[in-house]
Scaffold this motif. Structure first.
Motif, PDB file in Angstrom:
ATOM      1  N   PHE A 115       9.089   7.726  10.715  1.00  0.00           N
ATOM      2  CA  PHE A 115       9.299   6.557   9.948  1.00  0.00           C
ATOM      3  C   PHE A 115       9.008   6.447   8.646  1.00  0.00           C
ATOM      4  N   VAL A 116       8.362   7.381   7.694  1.00  0.00           N
ATOM      5  CA  VAL A 116       8.286   7.477   6.476  1.00  0.00           C
ATOM      6  C   VAL A 116       9.619   8.270   5.945  1.00  0.00           C
ATOM      7  N   HIS A 117      10.261   9.266   7.074  1.00  0.00           N
ATOM      8  CA  HIS A 117      11.254  10.086   6.738  1.00  0.00           C
ATOM      9  C   HIS A 117      12.374   9.232   6.787  1.00  0.00           C
ATOM     10  N   ALA A 118      12.523   8.137   7.814  1.00  0.00           N
ATOM     11  CA  ALA A 118      13.679   7.171   7.687  1.00  0.00           C
ATOM     12  C   ALA A 118      13.769   6.201   6.467  1.00  0.00           C
ATOM     13  N   HIS A 119      12.632   6.119   5.778  1.00  0.00           N
ATOM     14  CA  HIS A 119      12.521   5.319   4.576  1.00  0.00           C
ATOM     15  C   HIS A 119      12.763   6.152   3.414  1.00  0.00           C
ATOM     16  N   ASP A 120      13.329   6.939   3.077  1.00  0.00           N
ATOM     17  CA  ASP A 120      13.767   7.738   1.913  1.00  0.00           C
ATOM     18  C   ASP A 120      12.393   8.522   1.411  1.00  0.00           C
ATOM     19  N   GLU A 121      11.762   8.972   2.514  1.00  0.00           N
ATOM     20  CA  GLU A 121      10.379   9.653   2.230  1.00  0.00           C
ATOM     21  C   GLU A 121       9.357   8.974   1.380  1.00  0.00           C
ATOM     22  N   ASP A 122       9.453   7.664   1.527  1.00  0.00           N
ATOM     23  CA  ASP A 122       8.624   6.722   0.816  1.00  0.00           C
ATOM     24  C   ASP A 122       7.154   6.704   1.620  1.00  0.00           C
ATOM     25  N   PRO A 123       6.087   7.012   1.461  1.00  0.00           N
ATOM     26  CA  PRO A 123       5.040   6.921   2.168  1.00  0.00           C
ATOM     27  C   PRO A 123       4.570   5.578   2.016  1.00  0.00           C
ATOM     28  N   GLU A 124       4.820   4.798   0.971  1.00  0.00           N
ATOM     29  CA  GLU A 124       4.478   3.224   0.847  1.00  0.00           C
ATOM     30  C   GLU A 124       4.786   2.543   1.841  1.00  0.00           C
ATOM     31  N   VAL A 125       5.996   2.712   2.648  1.00  0.00           N
ATOM     32  CA  VAL A 125       6.437   1.759   3.704  1.00  0.00           C
ATOM     33  C   VAL A 125       5.319   1.946   4.974  1.00  0.00           C
ATOM     34  N   LEU A 126       4.992   3.227   5.128  1.00  0.00           N
ATOM     35  CA  LEU A 126       3.945   3.558   6.032  1.00  0.00           C
ATOM     36  C   LEU A 126       2.359   2.827   5.577  1.00  0.00           C
ATOM     37  N   PHE A 127       2.033   2.784   4.291  1.00  0.00           N
ATOM     38  CA  PHE A 127       0.894   2.183   3.946  1.00  0.00           C
ATOM     39  C   PHE A 127       0.716   0.778   4.205  1.00  0.00           C
ATOM     40  N   ASP A 128       2.105   0.225   3.942  1.00  0.00           N
ATOM     41  CA  ASP A 128       2.012  -1.199   4.166  1.00  0.00           C
ATOM     42  C   ASP A 128       1.939  -1.525   5.842  1.00  0.00           C
ATOM     43  N   ARG A 129       2.754  -0.734   6.700  1.00  0.00           N
ATOM     44  CA  ARG A 129       2.748  -0.865   7.881  1.00  0.00           C
ATOM     45  C   ARG A 129       1.359  -0.626   8.514  1.00  0.00           C
ATOM     46  N   TRP A 130       0.491   0.151   7.843  1.00  0.00           N
ATOM     47  CA  TRP A 130      -0.951  -0.025   8.204  1.00  0.00           C
ATOM     48  C   TRP A 130      -1.672  -1.176   7.796  1.00  0.00           C
ATOM     49  N   ARG A 131      -1.257  -1.386   6.820  1.00  0.00           N
ATOM     50  CA  ARG A 131      -2.120  -2.874   6.287  1.00  0.00           C
ATOM     51  C   ARG A 131      -1.624  -4.040   7.320  1.00  0.00           C
ATOM     52  N   ASP A 132      -0.299  -4.129   7.481  1.00  0.00           N
ATOM     53  CA  ASP A 132       0.081  -5.119   8.455  1.00  0.00           C
ATOM     54  C   ASP A 132      -0.585  -5.237   9.867  1.00  0.00           C
ATOM     55  N   ARG A 133      -0.687  -4.038  10.342  1.00  0.00           N
ATOM     56  CA  ARG A 133      -1.214  -3.840  11.659  1.00  0.00           C
ATOM     57  C   ARG A 133      -2.949  -3.437  11.680  1.00  0.00           C
ATOM     58  N   ASP A 134      -3.330  -3.884  10.447  1.00  0.00           N
ATOM     59  CA  ASP A 134      -4.582  -3.602  10.559  1.00  0.00           C
ATOM     60  C   ASP A 134      -5.183  -2.221  10.986  1.00  0.00           C
ATOM     61  N   THR A 135      -4.560  -1.147  10.933  1.00  0.00           N
ATOM     62  CA  THR A 135      -4.681   0.245  11.378  1.00  0.00           C
ATOM     63  C   THR A 135      -5.825   0.778  10.684  1.00  0.00           C
ATOM     64  N   ASP A 136      -6.925   1.471  11.508  1.00  0.00           N
ATOM     65  CA  ASP A 136      -7.970   2.118  11.148  1.00  0.00           C
ATOM     66  C   ASP A 136      -7.712   3.616  11.008  1.00  0.00           C
ATOM     67  N   ILE A 137      -7.321   3.909   9.773  1.00  0.00           N
ATOM     68  CA  ILE A 137      -6.718   5.388   9.917  1.00  0.00           C
ATOM     69  C   ILE A 137      -7.819   6.314   9.914  1.00  0.00           C
ATOM     70  N   LEU A 138      -9.144   5.832   9.867  1.00  0.00           N
ATOM     71  CA  LEU A 138     -10.153   6.773  10.160  1.00  0.00           C
ATOM     72  C   LEU A 138     -10.407   7.256  11.488  1.00  0.00           C
ATOM     73  N   ASP A 139      -9.702   6.635  12.272  1.00  0.00           N
ATOM     74  CA  ASP A 139      -9.716   6.678  13.895  1.00  0.00           C
ATOM     75  C   ASP A 139      -8.684   7.975  14.181  1.00  0.00           C
ATOM     76  N   LEU A 140      -9.191   9.045  14.139  1.00  0.00           N
ATOM     77  CA  LEU A 140      -8.226  10.160  14.606  1.00  0.00           C
ATOM     78  C   LEU A 140      -7.435  10.124  15.772  1.00  0.00           C
ATOM     79  N   TYR A 141      -8.201   9.358  16.882  1.00  0.00           N
ATOM     80  CA  TYR A 141      -7.634   8.984  18.133  1.00  0.00           C
ATOM     81  C   TYR A 141      -6.794   7.715  18.329  1.00  0.00           C
ATOM     82  N   ARG A 142      -6.609   7.244  17.177  1.00  0.00           N
ATOM     83  CA  ARG A 142      -5.926   5.864  17.297  1.00  0.00           C
ATOM     84  C   ARG A 142      -4.629   5.966  17.534  1.00  0.00           C
ATOM     85  N   ALA A 143      -4.099   4.640  18.144  1.00  0.00           N
ATOM     86  CA  ALA A 143      -2.842   4.760  18.510  1.00  0.00           C
ATOM     87  C   ALA A 143      -1.501   4.680  17.487  1.00  0.00           C
TER      88      ALA A 143
END
Length: 195
Positions: free
Chosen positions: A164-192
């Motif tokens: 996903f990051v690679h497809a968006h010009d290597e911009d990690p901000e798009v992933l950070f936005d996605r994590w915020r939008d999905r309320d992703t618990d990035i501390l959970d290493l076993y997360r979906a």
């Protein structure tokens, strides 16, 4: 390249700096290997006083021959029940950095062909500022106020998140936005995956 400015006396305040942001060290892993060798760094485990977060932080990489704008140390944070996995990921990153003799810029990272931890989707570690620490955490300054070391946090990501990051010009901000939008618990290493 070695760092003439990686003088140990410049880092006298480093541990208090890290503990102020990540919490006190509860225990550590030394640099010794089972075969009697030395991996070139130790790992300290920090327990955050307010968040359900532990952090595995390297110490000693800054004295190795690593090409980077500043000496670097590495941090992987996770939920407390994933402390062992966080330590393993910090080991993987630091060992790879020493072997390649090259540090990680923000936005870069380490991609593995298979998940790094069985039972998880974690195949990519994204170098970034720490998402749960104040902005001044990432740049440690010596007693004169001069930049002395960069603390690089590696965020565990799935292969789909890497793509996903690679497809968006290597911009990690798009992933950070996605994590915020999905309320992703990035501390959970076993997360979906969020993607």
């Amino acid at each position: 390249m070695t760092y003439p400015h990686a003088d140990p006396s410049r880092f006298d305040g480093l541990l208090p700096h890290v503990e102020r942001h990540l919490g006190p060290v509860t225990h550590g892993q030394g640099p010794g290997l089972p075969d009697g060798g030395n991996r070139g760094f130790a790992i300290g485990f920090h327990a955050h006083p307010r968040l359900r977060m532990v952090s595995a932080a390297t110490t000693g990489v800054r004295f190795q021959r690593v090409d980077a704008p500043l000496p670097q140390e590495y941090v992987v944070s996770a939920a407390p029940e994933h402390e062992e996995e966080a330590g393993y990921l910090a080991h993987v990153i630091a060992s790879g950095v020493i072997e390649r003799a090259r540090g990680y810029p923000y936005g870069g990272g380490y991609l593995n062909a298979e998940p790094l931890i069985p039972g998880t989707g974690v195949a990519f570690l994204l170098a970034a500022a720490h998402p749960f620490a104040d902005a001044e955490f990432d740049l440690y300054r010596d007693e004169r106020g001069e930049p002395a070391l960069q603390l690089v946090t590696l965020l565990p990501c799935t292969r789909a998140e890497f793509e996903f990051v690679h497809a968006h010009d290597e911009d990690p901000e798009v992933l950070f936005d996605r994590w915020r939008d999905r309320d992703t618990d990035i501390l959970d290493l076993y997360r979906a995956s969020a993607v």
